[in-house]
Enzyme design. Sequence first.
Site, PDB file in Angstrom:
ATOM      1  N   CYS A  75      -4.764   4.020  13.491  1.00 11.05           N
ATOM      2  CA  CYS A  75      -4.471   3.378  12.200  1.00 11.05           C
ATOM      3  C   CYS A  75      -5.520   2.300  11.982  1.00 11.05           C
ATOM      4  O   CYS A  75      -5.519   1.279  12.676  1.00 11.05           O
ATOM      5  CB  CYS A  75      -3.068   2.779  12.185  1.00 11.05           C
ATOM      6  SG  CYS A  75      -2.718   1.847  10.668  1.00 11.05           S
ATOM      7  N   HIS A 169      -7.014  14.478   8.833  1.00 12.80           N
ATOM      8  CA  HIS A 169      -7.033  14.212   7.389  1.00 12.80           C
ATOM      9  C   HIS A 169      -7.503  15.437   6.627  1.00 12.80           C
ATOM     10  O   HIS A 169      -8.436  16.132   7.052  1.00 12.80           O
ATOM     11  CB  HIS A 169      -7.967  13.045   7.068  1.00 12.80           C
ATOM     12  CG  HIS A 169      -7.455  11.731   7.549  1.00 12.80           C
ATOM     13  ND1 HIS A 169      -6.684  10.900   6.772  1.00 12.80           N
ATOM     14  CD2 HIS A 169      -7.584  11.110   8.752  1.00 12.80           C
ATOM     15  CE1 HIS A 169      -6.368   9.813   7.473  1.00 12.80           C
ATOM     16  NE2 HIS A 169      -6.897   9.926   8.677  1.00 12.80           N
ATOM     17  N   GLU A 218       0.532   9.576   3.804  1.00 10.62           N
ATOM     18  CA  GLU A 218       0.386   9.556   5.262  1.00 10.62           C
ATOM     19  C   GLU A 218       1.507  10.308   5.974  1.00 10.62           C
ATOM     20  O   GLU A 218       2.664  10.291   5.539  1.00 10.62           O
ATOM     21  CB  GLU A 218       0.366   8.112   5.768  1.00 10.62           C
ATOM     22  CG  GLU A 218      -0.847   7.310   5.323  1.00 10.62           C
ATOM     23  CD  GLU A 218      -1.001   6.034   6.125  1.00 10.62           C
ATOM     24  OE1 GLU A 218      -0.944   6.115   7.376  1.00 10.62           O
ATOM     25  OE2 GLU A 218      -1.167   4.972   5.523  1.00 10.62           O
ATOM     26  N   CYS A 227      -4.890   3.135   3.549  1.00 11.15           N
ATOM     27  CA  CYS A 227      -4.949   3.852   4.819  1.00 11.15           C
ATOM     28  C   CYS A 227      -6.378   3.759   5.318  1.00 11.15           C
ATOM     29  O   CYS A 227      -7.288   4.334   4.705  1.00 11.15           O
ATOM     30  CB  CYS A 227      -4.530   5.308   4.639  1.00 11.15           C
ATOM     31  SG  CYS A 227      -4.716   6.309   6.139  1.00 11.15           S
ATOM     32  N   GLY A 230      -7.781   6.989   6.499  1.00  9.13           N
ATOM     33  CA  GLY A 230      -7.920   7.820   5.306  1.00  9.13           C
ATOM     34  C   GLY A 230      -9.141   7.449   4.492  1.00  9.13           C
ATOM     35  O   GLY A 230      -9.832   8.330   3.928  1.00  9.13           O
TER      36      GLY A 230
END
Length: 290
Positions: A75, A169, A218, A227, A230
Site C-alpha cells: 500500500c 492492478h 481497491e 491508491c 494504483g
Amino acid sequence: MHIRFTKMQGAGNDFVVLDETRGRLGLNTAQYRFLANRHFGVGADQILSVRPAPAPGLDFEYVIHNADGGEVEHCGNGARCFVRYVRDKGLTDKTTVRVKVQKGEIELRMNPDGRVTVDMGAPVFDWALVPFMPVGLISDQVNGWPVFDLDLGALGLARVGVVSMGNPHAVQRVDNVDTFPVLAQGPLIENHPAFPNRVNAGFMQVVSRGHIQLRVFERGAGETLACGTGACAAVVAGIRQGWLDSRVDVQALGGMLTIEWAGQADSPVLMTGPATSVFEGEIDVPDTLS
C-alpha cells in the site's frame, strides 16, 4: 482487548496505524474488520502494523490489512504514513528507512517539504507473478505492450493493461473519470476469474503527458480517495502505452501524487505525496467477533 491507535491519511486514503514494535497484538481477521468499520470501529481503508526489523539492513516490518480483514502485499499511501508515524513516535530519527513488506523491501524518504518519497521497486510484468491468467482473453498491443479485454457481461468489455506493484492492478484508460461507471465496473474487474487473487481496478483519464486523473476500486476496500500503488500502476501502464512522460502528477479524489518511472523494466517507481496524522485514541476491541 484495549489498544492504542493513530488515525492517518495520505491524499485521503485513510489508515489505522498500530505499534507492534514491543509485541504482537495478535488480532484476527474479524478484529481487523472491526477496526476498519466506520460505524462500530475507528474507520479506515487499511490497518497498518509497525513491527520490528526482521533482518539486518532493515529498520522495520510493515504489515497491511484491508478493510475486509485480509492481509495484502503493498500500500503506497500507507507506506508514506508509515515513515511519518515512526518518525513522529520517535521510533527512528532517520530520514530514510528500509522496511520489509510481504513481497520484498521498500525504501521510504522524508523530504524537507514534509512530503514523503517511496521507492516502490520495479513494476512486475510477469503474468505468473501478478498473478494473471490471460488464457482465452482477447488481446492486442499498444506501443508494443499487451492489453487485454475483460468481459464484464452487460457492461461490455474493459480493455486493461496489467501490472503488479507488489499487488495486482488492471488499468484502463477512460475519457472522463467523473462520469465513468467506476462503481459498477470495479467489483466485476476486481473479481474477474483471470485474477486468482483478485485485482485492483484503475480508471485513468489522460489530461496531458504529465498529468492524469485517476480513480481506483481497491481489492477488499472498494473505491478509495487515493491508491498509491494504483497511481504507480497507472503511470507505468500509461508510459508503456506511449501516452505519458517519465514524471506524472496523478490527481486522485483525495489529493495529488507525483510518480516517476524511467521506463526500463528494472527501473524503480518513485512516488511522492503527503502523509498526515489525523488523531490518536484508544479503543476496546471485542475478543469474540464473527
